[in-house]
Design a protein around this motif. Structure first.
Motif, PDB file in Angstrom:
ATOM      1  N   ALA A 116       6.696   8.490   8.206  1.00 39.08           N
ATOM      2  CA  ALA A 116       8.181   8.700   8.279  1.00 39.08           C
ATOM      3  C   ALA A 116       8.518   8.200   9.401  1.00 39.08           C
ATOM      4  CB  ALA A 116       8.331  10.358   8.152  1.00 39.08           C
ATOM      5  N   ARG A 117       9.799   7.968   9.454  1.00 40.49           N
ATOM      6  CA  ARG A 117      10.467   7.263  10.659  1.00 40.49           C
ATOM      7  C   ARG A 117      11.659   7.874  11.087  1.00 40.49           C
ATOM      8  NH1 ARG A 117       8.027   3.536   7.726  1.00 40.49           N
ATOM      9  NH2 ARG A 117       6.979   1.771   8.741  1.00 40.49           N
ATOM     10  N   LEU A 118      11.762   7.983  12.558  1.00 45.21           N
ATOM     11  CA  LEU A 118      12.847   8.574  13.010  1.00 45.21           C
ATOM     12  C   LEU A 118      13.799   7.323  13.931  1.00 45.21           C
ATOM     13  CD1 LEU A 118      14.457  11.298  13.557  1.00 45.21           C
ATOM     14  CD2 LEU A 118      13.044  11.494  15.737  1.00 45.21           C
ATOM     15  N   LEU A 169      12.622   7.417   4.907  1.00 43.65           N
ATOM     16  CA  LEU A 169      11.521   7.830   4.170  1.00 43.65           C
ATOM     17  C   LEU A 169      10.498   6.769   3.893  1.00 43.65           C
ATOM     18  CD1 LEU A 169      13.232  10.228   1.592  1.00 43.65           C
ATOM     19  CD2 LEU A 169      11.808  10.857   3.618  1.00 43.65           C
ATOM     20  N   CYS A 170      11.178   5.624   4.403  1.00 42.93           N
ATOM     21  CA  CYS A 170      10.729   3.984   4.002  1.00 42.93           C
ATOM     22  C   CYS A 170      11.450   2.957   4.689  1.00 42.93           C
ATOM     23  CB  CYS A 170      10.855   3.689   2.551  1.00 42.93           C
ATOM     24  SG  CYS A 170      10.250   2.177   1.916  1.00 42.93           S
ATOM     25  N   LEU A 171      10.324   1.921   5.296  1.00 45.28           N
ATOM     26  CA  LEU A 171      10.875   0.865   6.033  1.00 45.28           C
ATOM     27  C   LEU A 171      12.219   0.084   5.162  1.00 45.28           C
ATOM     28  CD1 LEU A 171      10.499  -0.460   8.529  1.00 45.28           C
ATOM     29  CD2 LEU A 171       8.656  -1.916   7.506  1.00 45.28           C
ATOM     30  N   TYR A 172      11.972   0.119   3.866  1.00 51.35           N
ATOM     31  CA  TYR A 172      12.939  -0.638   2.930  1.00 51.35           C
ATOM     32  C   TYR A 172      13.993   0.527   2.478  1.00 51.35           C
ATOM     33  CZ  TYR A 172      10.001  -4.478   2.487  1.00 51.35           C
ATOM     34  OH  TYR A 172       9.184  -5.602   2.509  1.00 51.35           O
ATOM     35  N   GLY A 173      13.891   1.673   3.091  1.00 48.47           N
ATOM     36  CA  GLY A 173      14.814   2.981   2.547  1.00 48.47           C
ATOM     37  C   GLY A 173      16.089   2.441   2.709  1.00 48.47           C
ATOM     38  N   PHE A 209       0.903  -1.285  -0.033  1.00 46.15           N
ATOM     39  CA  PHE A 209       0.109   0.114  -0.121  1.00 46.15           C
ATOM     40  C   PHE A 209       0.992   1.171  -0.129  1.00 46.15           C
ATOM     41  CE2 PHE A 209       1.344  -0.446   4.316  1.00 46.15           C
ATOM     42  CZ  PHE A 209       0.937  -1.891   4.610  1.00 46.15           C
ATOM     43  N   CYS A 210       1.907   1.220  -0.801  1.00 48.19           N
ATOM     44  CA  CYS A 210       2.922   2.398  -0.595  1.00 48.19           C
ATOM     45  C   CYS A 210       2.279   3.758  -1.153  1.00 48.19           C
ATOM     46  CB  CYS A 210       4.236   2.075  -1.585  1.00 48.19           C
ATOM     47  SG  CYS A 210       4.923   0.540  -0.808  1.00 48.19           S
ATOM     48  N   ARG A 211       1.324   3.762  -2.125  1.00 44.58           N
ATOM     49  CA  ARG A 211       0.646   4.595  -2.723  1.00 44.58           C
ATOM     50  C   ARG A 211       0.086   5.662  -1.831  1.00 44.58           C
ATOM     51  NH1 ARG A 211       2.270   4.245  -8.220  1.00 44.58           N
ATOM     52  NH2 ARG A 211       3.340   2.291  -8.131  1.00 44.58           N
ATOM     53  N   THR A 212      -0.326   4.894  -0.685  1.00 42.35           N
ATOM     54  CA  THR A 212      -1.069   5.581   0.662  1.00 42.35           C
ATOM     55  C   THR A 212      -0.218   5.755   1.910  1.00 42.35           C
ATOM     56  OG1 THR A 212      -2.269   3.723   1.030  1.00 42.35           O
ATOM     57  CG2 THR A 212      -3.380   5.183  -0.390  1.00 42.35           C
ATOM     58  N   CYS A 213       1.359   5.663   1.668  1.00 49.20           N
ATOM     59  CA  CYS A 213       1.928   5.776   2.511  1.00 49.20           C
ATOM     60  C   CYS A 213       2.330   7.143   3.217  1.00 49.20           C
ATOM     61  CB  CYS A 213       3.287   4.882   2.358  1.00 49.20           C
ATOM     62  SG  CYS A 213       4.322   4.978   3.996  1.00 49.20           S
ATOM     63  N   ASP A 214       1.767   7.526   4.130  1.00 50.28           N
ATOM     64  CA  ASP A 214       2.297   8.955   4.902  1.00 50.28           C
ATOM     65  C   ASP A 214       3.328   8.826   6.095  1.00 50.28           C
ATOM     66  OD1 ASP A 214      -0.805   9.438   6.730  1.00 50.28           O
ATOM     67  OD2 ASP A 214       0.661   7.736   6.683  1.00 50.28           O
ATOM     68  N   GLY A 257       9.014   1.045  -1.350  1.00 50.77           N
ATOM     69  CA  GLY A 257       9.826  -0.092  -0.969  1.00 50.77           C
ATOM     70  C   GLY A 257       9.303  -1.589  -1.161  1.00 50.77           C
ATOM     71  N   ALA A 258       8.079  -1.634  -0.489  1.00 47.08           N
ATOM     72  CA  ALA A 258       7.270  -3.049  -0.433  1.00 47.08           C
ATOM     73  C   ALA A 258       6.592  -3.349  -1.893  1.00 47.08           C
ATOM     74  CB  ALA A 258       6.164  -2.872   0.288  1.00 47.08           C
ATOM     75  N   GLU A 259       6.163  -2.199  -2.811  1.00 52.20           N
ATOM     76  CA  GLU A 259       6.110  -2.361  -4.259  1.00 52.20           C
ATOM     77  C   GLU A 259       7.110  -2.930  -5.153  1.00 52.20           C
ATOM     78  OE1 GLU A 259       2.162   0.793  -4.286  1.00 52.20           O
ATOM     79  OE2 GLU A 259       3.921   0.814  -5.632  1.00 52.20           O
TER      80      GLU A 259
END
Ligand code: SF4
Length: 339
Positions: free
Chosen positions: A259-261, A269-273, A252-257, A307-309
């Motif tokens: 962020a991670r710190l 910017l992404c779990l797979y970043g 569901f990356c298209r609707t991913c709002d 990432g997941a896509e």
């Protein structure tokens, strides 16, 4: 509002307050040894709060505290109280493995925490020993009980479903949650950093989970909701609800709002970043809030991550990072990224 290249707003911030954990779940920390983030690099509560204020200024409205295991961080209610002062924050939540929750649920609630999610992958204590190298199942159950008694807006359960481990407990976990008025979300096994045991054949898909539930409980109704939450939600004939997070088979990356710190101040910017922006460096070298806000805005505005896509489209999908690569940069690990 700050939006990325795909029009996704910077609205949801997951803050990892520690990379340490008191469990070793095989889908996250299957290895014997880990490289930890240096203690002096871990952000103080004041630094986390300052960054949170900057993110809120850029449009963040939801904050979730994660880890590792966030309750290992001493005096966490103090941080909750600090974050609670940001009035624009509509939702302040926590994800925990529940082991330390019974002793801190009330204090977290009084400090202003609104929602709690407890990870529970099995109802069988011996399985938790085998799978997560922890004999503290009873404390997880006590934590869930304490959270439901503490008066949070919501208490949810997360279960990562893995073929050959707990796929035979989906119905039991659904009943466990339903009997307590809680909502369980079944999560597909993800090939994120650290999942060195991952194998496509161990993934139990959303379709399989729904089929096993429908076979037992009859037709399942999909609940259509605003598209930003990761879980798809469903209702049974008796009105009880559950969710499925299908990151591996229906990303569901298209609707991913989100962020991670990380606990050491890396903005991801992404779990797979692969890489992130080092906000700790900016904080500790005297950058102003405006300068930091500008860097975050520029970074998010050029975000294209899915990432997941991208992983789902790979013909021969294997593990994301080999052990050496994880040891070379522990920020690649899921337990430093806060899941
Ligand atoms: S893989 Fe990355 S872009 Fe996709 S939903 Fe997860 S964090 Fe968001």
């Amino acid at each position: 509002m700050t939006v990325d290249v795909l029009g996704r707003p910077l609205r949801n911030l997951r803050i990892s307050v520690t990379d340490r954990c008191n469990m070793r779940c095989r889908y996250c920390m299957p290895e014997a040894e880990y490289v930890w983030l240096p203690r002096e690099s871990i952000l103080t509560f004041e630094e986390i709060d300052r960054l949170a204020g900057i993110f809120v200024g850029l449009g963040v409205r939801k904050i979730r505290l994660t880890g590792g295991e966030p309750l290992l961080r001493h005096a966490l209610p103090t941080l909750v109280r600090l974050l609670r002062r940001h009035e624009a924050v509509r939702d302040l939540a926590l994800t925990t493995n529940g082991i330390l929750l019974a002793r801190s649920a009330q204090a977290l609630r009084e400090a202003g925490l609104r929602r709690v999610t407890v990870s529970i992958d099995t109802l069988q204590p011996e399985r938790m020993v085998a799978f997560a190298r922890s004999a503290r199942h009873a404390e997880v159950l006590a934590g869930i009980h304490a959270a439901t008694a503490a008066g949070f807006d919501s208490v949810k359960l997360n279960t990562v479903v893995i073929r050959g481990y707990n796929d035979d407990e989906v119905l039991d976990l659904l009943t466990f949650a339903r009997d307590r008025g809680l909502e369980v979300r079944f999560i597909e096994y993800m090939d994120v950093g650290g999942a060195t045991d991952w194998d496509q054949r161990k993934v139990v898909s959303q379709q399989e989970i729904l089929a096993s539930i429908a076979a037992e409980h009859g037709p399942v109704t999909e609940l259509h909701q605003s598209g930003w939450a990761p879980a798809e939600r469903f209702r049974l004939a008796d009105g009880s609800t559950f969710g499925v997070i299908a990151s591996t088979t229906a990303p569901f990356c298209r609707t991913c709002d989100r962020a991670r710190l990380t606990a050491d101040g890396t903005f991801l910017l992404c779990l797979y970043g692969e890489r992130g922006l080092d906000l700790r460096e900016l904080l500790r070298t005297g950058a102003s809030d405006e300068e930091i806000a500008g860097r975050i805005r520029d970074t998010w505005s050029s975000r294209t991550d899915r990432g997941a896509e991208v992983r789902a489209a790979l013909p021969d999908r294997g593990i994301l990072h080999q052990i050496d690569s994880l040891r070379a940069d522990p920020r690649r690990e899921m337990h430093t990224r806060g899941g």
